[in-house]
Design a protein around this motif. Structure first.
Motif, PDB file in Angstrom:
ATOM      1  N   ALA A  23      83.463  50.166 149.194  1.00  0.00           N
ATOM      2  CA  ALA A  23      83.559  48.870 149.877  1.00  0.00           C
ATOM      3  C   ALA A  23      83.216  48.978 151.354  1.00  0.00           C
ATOM      4  O   ALA A  23      82.891  47.977 151.999  1.00  0.00           O
ATOM      5  CB  ALA A  23      84.956  48.289 149.697  1.00  0.00           C
ATOM      6  N   LYS A  24      83.253  50.177 151.902  1.00  0.00           N
ATOM      7  CA  LYS A  24      82.917  50.402 153.316  1.00  0.00           C
ATOM      8  C   LYS A  24      81.412  50.450 153.559  1.00  0.00           C
ATOM      9  O   LYS A  24      80.972  50.411 154.704  1.00  0.00           O
ATOM     10  CB  LYS A  24      83.533  51.714 153.794  1.00  0.00           C
ATOM     11  N   LEU A  25      80.622  50.532 152.489  1.00  0.00           N
ATOM     12  CA  LEU A  25      79.168  50.650 152.647  1.00  0.00           C
ATOM     13  C   LEU A  25      78.559  49.319 153.072  1.00  0.00           C
ATOM     14  O   LEU A  25      79.045  48.256 152.686  1.00  0.00           O
ATOM     15  CB  LEU A  25      78.529  51.114 151.335  1.00  0.00           C
ATOM     16  N   PRO A  26      77.481  49.369 153.831  1.00  0.00           N
ATOM     17  CA  PRO A  26      76.830  48.128 154.265  1.00  0.00           C
ATOM     18  C   PRO A  26      76.093  47.439 153.109  1.00  0.00           C
ATOM     19  O   PRO A  26      75.719  48.074 152.122  1.00  0.00           O
ATOM     20  CB  PRO A  26      75.826  48.612 155.324  1.00  0.00           C
ATOM     21  N   VAL A  27      75.893  46.165 153.259  1.00  0.00           N
ATOM     22  CA  VAL A  27      75.108  45.400 152.289  1.00  0.00           C
ATOM     23  C   VAL A  27      73.736  46.050 152.168  1.00  0.00           C
ATOM     24  O   VAL A  27      73.147  46.467 153.170  1.00  0.00           O
ATOM     25  CB  VAL A  27      74.964  43.929 152.761  1.00  0.00           C
ATOM     26  N   GLY A  28      73.243  46.171 150.956  1.00  0.00           N
ATOM     27  CA  GLY A  28      71.935  46.778 150.739  1.00  0.00           C
ATOM     28  C   GLY A  28      71.970  48.272 150.505  1.00  0.00           C
ATOM     29  O   GLY A  28      70.932  48.889 150.285  1.00  0.00           O
ATOM     30  N   ALA A  29      73.153  48.871 150.560  1.00  0.00           N
ATOM     31  CA  ALA A  29      73.268  50.317 150.330  1.00  0.00           C
ATOM     32  C   ALA A  29      72.972  50.635 148.863  1.00  0.00           C
ATOM     33  O   ALA A  29      73.117  49.786 147.986  1.00  0.00           O
ATOM     34  CB  ALA A  29      74.666  50.801 150.693  1.00  0.00           C
ATOM     35  N   THR A  30      72.577  51.869 148.613  1.00  0.00           N
ATOM     36  CA  THR A  30      72.313  52.354 147.262  1.00  0.00           C
ATOM     37  C   THR A  30      73.277  53.482 146.949  1.00  0.00           C
ATOM     38  O   THR A  30      73.449  54.389 147.756  1.00  0.00           O
ATOM     39  CB  THR A  30      70.867  52.872 147.134  1.00  0.00           C
ATOM     40  N   VAL A  31      73.896  53.410 145.768  1.00  0.00           N
ATOM     41  CA  VAL A  31      74.797  54.453 145.305  1.00  0.00           C
ATOM     42  C   VAL A  31      74.074  55.229 144.208  1.00  0.00           C
ATOM     43  O   VAL A  31      73.642  54.666 143.210  1.00  0.00           O
ATOM     44  CB  VAL A  31      76.117  53.867 144.769  1.00  0.00           C
ATOM     45  N   ILE A  32      73.949  56.520 144.425  1.00  0.00           N
ATOM     46  CA  ILE A  32      73.298  57.417 143.467  1.00  0.00           C
ATOM     47  C   ILE A  32      74.413  58.244 142.833  1.00  0.00           C
ATOM     48  O   ILE A  32      75.266  58.776 143.540  1.00  0.00           O
ATOM     49  CB  ILE A  32      72.296  58.339 144.180  1.00  0.00           C
ATOM     50  N   HIS A  33      74.402  58.323 141.499  1.00  0.00           N
ATOM     51  CA  HIS A  33      75.444  59.116 140.845  1.00  0.00           C
ATOM     52  C   HIS A  33      74.835  59.959 139.732  1.00  0.00           C
ATOM     53  O   HIS A  33      73.723  59.723 139.288  1.00  0.00           O
ATOM     54  CB  HIS A  33      76.589  58.239 140.340  1.00  0.00           C
ATOM     55  N   GLY A  34      75.599  60.943 139.292  1.00  0.00           N
ATOM     56  CA  GLY A  34      75.116  61.925 138.332  1.00  0.00           C
ATOM     57  C   GLY A  34      75.111  61.487 136.886  1.00  0.00           C
ATOM     58  O   GLY A  34      74.821  62.282 136.008  1.00  0.00           O
ATOM     59  N   ASP A  35      75.429  60.230 136.596  1.00  0.00           N
ATOM     60  CA  ASP A  35      75.369  59.695 135.236  1.00  0.00           C
ATOM     61  C   ASP A  35      76.230  60.494 134.263  1.00  0.00           C
ATOM     62  O   ASP A  35      75.843  60.740 133.128  1.00  0.00           O
ATOM     63  CB  ASP A  35      73.922  59.614 134.760  1.00  0.00           C
ATOM     64  N   SER A  36      77.409  60.912 134.748  1.00  0.00           N
ATOM     65  CA  SER A  36      78.377  61.632 133.930  1.00  0.00           C
ATOM     66  C   SER A  36      79.651  60.805 133.863  1.00  0.00           C
ATOM     67  O   SER A  36      79.868  59.923 134.685  1.00  0.00           O
ATOM     68  CB  SER A  36      78.695  62.998 134.557  1.00  0.00           C
ATOM     69  N   PRO A  37      80.528  61.116 132.905  1.00  0.00           N
ATOM     70  CA  PRO A  37      81.817  60.408 132.847  1.00  0.00           C
ATOM     71  C   PRO A  37      82.651  60.702 134.093  1.00  0.00           C
ATOM     72  O   PRO A  37      82.347  61.600 134.861  1.00  0.00           O
ATOM     73  CB  PRO A  37      82.487  61.000 131.604  1.00  0.00           C
ATOM     74  N   GLY A  38      83.698  59.956 134.280  1.00  0.00           N
ATOM     75  CA  GLY A  38      84.617  60.192 135.395  1.00  0.00           C
ATOM     76  C   GLY A  38      84.150  59.535 136.681  1.00  0.00           C
ATOM     77  O   GLY A  38      83.780  58.370 136.691  1.00  0.00           O
ATOM     78  N   ALA A  39      84.176  60.304 137.775  1.00  0.00           N
ATOM     79  CA  ALA A  39      83.858  59.762 139.098  1.00  0.00           C
ATOM     80  C   ALA A  39      82.466  59.132 139.138  1.00  0.00           C
ATOM     81  O   ALA A  39      82.285  58.071 139.732  1.00  0.00           O
ATOM     82  CB  ALA A  39      83.970  60.860 140.149  1.00  0.00           C
ATOM     83  N   ASP A  40      81.499  59.762 138.506  1.00  0.00           N
ATOM     84  CA  ASP A  40      80.127  59.241 138.531  1.00  0.00           C
ATOM     85  C   ASP A  40      80.056  57.860 137.878  1.00  0.00           C
ATOM     86  O   ASP A  40      79.508  56.909 138.439  1.00  0.00           O
ATOM     87  CB  ASP A  40      79.172  60.196 137.811  1.00  0.00           C
ATOM     88  N   ALA A  41      80.601  57.751 136.672  1.00  0.00           N
ATOM     89  CA  ALA A  41      80.560  56.482 135.937  1.00  0.00           C
ATOM     90  C   ALA A  41      81.338  55.393 136.666  1.00  0.00           C
ATOM     91  O   ALA A  41      80.885  54.242 136.764  1.00  0.00           O
ATOM     92  CB  ALA A  41      81.113  56.676 134.527  1.00  0.00           C
ATOM     93  N   LEU A  42      82.508  55.747 137.208  1.00  0.00           N
ATOM     94  CA  LEU A  42      83.289  54.776 137.952  1.00  0.00           C
ATOM     95  C   LEU A  42      82.539  54.288 139.187  1.00  0.00           C
ATOM     96  O   LEU A  42      82.545  53.095 139.500  1.00  0.00           O
ATOM     97  CB  LEU A  42      84.635  55.378 138.363  1.00  0.00           C
ATOM     98  N   ALA A  43      81.887  55.199 139.881  1.00  0.00           N
ATOM     99  CA  ALA A  43      81.128  54.816 141.078  1.00  0.00           C
ATOM    100  C   ALA A  43      79.996  53.868 140.719  1.00  0.00           C
ATOM    101  O   ALA A  43      79.750  52.892 141.429  1.00  0.00           O
ATOM    102  CB  ALA A  43      80.581  56.053 141.774  1.00  0.00           C
TER     103      ALA A  43
END
Length: 84
Positions: A23-43
């Protein structure tokens, strides 16, 4: 352009901590994740709910440098820890 990598434990369940930080990220930010269960999937889920761009990066052994899993396709990533 802000791009953030989220990679974490597959047993991670604290969606509140992830939501708080994303929620602290600016509008237009991109979140890249490892496509794994847990923290990645939640993110990925939380980022989409917040209207952020999401880029899942599936694991691919060919992408990893033989010497270090922190080097992917020649890029070195700096890691920051998310705390509860």
């Amino acid at each position: 352009m802000t791009r953030v990598i989220v990679a974490g434990a597959v047993a991670w369940t604290d969606v509140g901590a992830i939501r708080r930080e994303l929620a602290k990220l600016p509008v237009g930010a991109t979140v890249i994740h490892g496509d794994s269960p847990g923290a990645d999937a939640l993110a990925g889920r939380v980022a989409a709910e917040l209207g952020l761009a999401v880029e899942p990066m599936a694991k691919n052994e060919a992408d990893y440098d033989e010497k270090s899993s922190r080097r992917v396709k020649g890029r070195v990533f700096h890691v920051s820890r998310l705390t509860r």
